[in-house]
Design a protein around this motif. Structure first.
Motif, PDB file in Angstrom:
ATOM      1  N   SER A 183     -60.923 -49.237   3.339  1.00  0.00           N
ATOM      2  CA  SER A 183     -60.930 -47.803   3.104  1.00  0.00           C
ATOM      3  C   SER A 183     -61.800 -47.137   4.168  1.00  0.00           C
ATOM      4  O   SER A 183     -62.645 -47.785   4.792  1.00  0.00           O
ATOM      5  N   GLU A 184     -61.611 -45.830   4.368  1.00  0.00           N
ATOM      6  CA  GLU A 184     -62.439 -45.115   5.345  1.00  0.00           C
ATOM      7  C   GLU A 184     -63.932 -45.226   5.041  1.00  0.00           C
ATOM      8  O   GLU A 184     -64.722 -45.521   5.946  1.00  0.00           O
ATOM      9  N   PRO A 196     -61.565 -43.170  12.013  1.00  0.00           N
ATOM     10  CA  PRO A 196     -60.857 -44.378  11.580  1.00  0.00           C
ATOM     11  C   PRO A 196     -60.281 -45.180  12.734  1.00  0.00           C
ATOM     12  O   PRO A 196     -60.232 -46.419  12.671  1.00  0.00           O
ATOM     13  N   CYS A 199     -63.135 -47.120  14.017  1.00  0.00           N
ATOM     14  CA  CYS A 199     -63.463 -48.164  13.042  1.00  0.00           C
ATOM     15  C   CYS A 199     -62.570 -49.382  13.237  1.00  0.00           C
ATOM     16  O   CYS A 199     -63.043 -50.527  13.226  1.00  0.00           O
ATOM     17  N   VAL A 213     -57.323 -49.510   8.636  1.00  0.00           N
ATOM     18  CA  VAL A 213     -58.152 -48.576   7.882  1.00  0.00           C
ATOM     19  C   VAL A 213     -57.231 -47.533   7.286  1.00  0.00           C
ATOM     20  O   VAL A 213     -56.490 -46.862   8.015  1.00  0.00           O
ATOM     21  N   ALA A 215     -56.322 -44.018   5.530  1.00  0.00           N
ATOM     22  CA  ALA A 215     -56.890 -42.673   5.696  1.00  0.00           C
ATOM     23  C   ALA A 215     -56.197 -41.657   4.799  1.00  0.00           C
ATOM     24  O   ALA A 215     -55.940 -40.520   5.203  1.00  0.00           O
TER      25      ALA A 215
END
Length: 305
Positions: A183-184, A196, A199, A213, A215
């Motif tokens: 998850s974010e 994201p 990430c 990830v 979003a």
């Protein structure tokens, strides 16, 4: 024989209330609707897999109480194999109270008896002959670690639903997964960036595995592994009624796509569609779609009643 997906982690009884707006002060608030349902991250993902035509096996912990009996019966009625759900004497089955407002956003207050997170005496036999993939959440860390290591040894996909949890726990589990689907908020807590796309790049470069990830309505960002480009699969636009369990449905649908040998873009698109349909329906995982509904939605953009 159809191979199964082993889902490992949370099992709860959710009490869900639909309100026009989230309470801002103390008082009594009458909901527009309400229901109780067996849920939890891994359990909701398992139920989503079953509705989508897959075979899910749940490894979770519940108390030896009436609530535990109820949630197991509900999931078995969905087609989930609960033969590996352990029942602990003296422990209370997990439960949550959840408020969902008119925009579909929610406030969740869960209770997990600490005894449910302890080591189990028996472990499901994870091998390539019986399981196509393992999907774990972060709510039973001991079992998640055991299952991910077993998946790696068996040469099957070990998918980590990396949701909000202490950073040290995420860093313990991330290196064990063959597929990271975060998850974010969880991804941001580990990488120290809210972007994201960044990430994904950081996590993929660090762990050299498939990394995604999620979003929300913006869809999903992902990379095949270290050094590979970060790609984006757009989400499906719906009028959100209830976002509760959308991530669980996404992870269940994604795990099923991986188990079926779909390409990553196809698996993510399928999961995005399943999660979007769920968001358009009140009731947490009760809004999980069937496979024919997902297929029709992807083709037409319309959700069946």
């Amino acid at each position: 024989m159809t191979k199964s997906i082993l889902c490992v982690g949370a099992l709860t009884l959710d009490t869900i209330f639909r309100l026009d707006a989230q309470p801002q002060k103390a008082g009594k608030y009458l909901p527009d609707d309400a229901l109780q349902i067996a849920a939890g991250m891994a359990s909701s993902a398992a139920a989503a897999i079953a509705r989508l035509g897959g075979h899910a096996v749940l490894w979770a912990s519940a108390g030896a109480d009436a609530t535990g009996e109820r949630v197991v019966r509900e999931l078995e009625a969905e087609g989930v194999d609960c033969s590996h759900v352990r029942r602990l004497q003296g422990a209370r089955t997990a439960f949550s109270s959840i408020l969902v407002d008119s925009s579909g956003e929610r406030v969740i207050v869960p209770f997990y008896d600490p005894r449910l997170a302890g080591p189990a005496q028996s472990v499901p036999p994870v091998d390539a002959s019986g399981f196509a993939a393992v999907l774990v959440d972060v709510r039973w860390p001991w079992a998640a670690e055991i299952a991910l290591k077993a998946a790696r040894k068996a040469g099957i996909a070990g998918i980590l639903d990396a949701d909000t949890a202490p950073v040290e726990l995420l860093e313990q589990l991330l290196p064990l997964a063959s597929h990271i689907a975060a998850s974010e908020p969880a991804a941001a807590s580990v990488t120290a960036t809210a972007d994201p796309r960044e990430c994904v790049r950081i996590l993929a470069d660090q762990y050299d595995v498939f990394t995604a990830v999620t979003a929300g309505a913006d869809g999903c960002y992902w990379a095949e592994r270290a050094g590979m480009p970060v790609r984006h699969v757009e989400g499906f636009r719906v009028e959100a009624v209830d976002t509760l369990a959308a991530g669980d449905v996404f992870h269940g649908a994604f795990a099923l796509g991986v188990a079926e040998g779909r390409g990553m873009t196809e698996a993510i698109c399928f999961a995005n569609a399943a999660a979007a349909i769920k968001c358009a329906r009140f009731g947490g995982r009760a809004g999980s779609p069937r496979r024919d509904e997902v297929t029709a939605f992807m083709e037409t953009g319309r959700i069946s009643a």
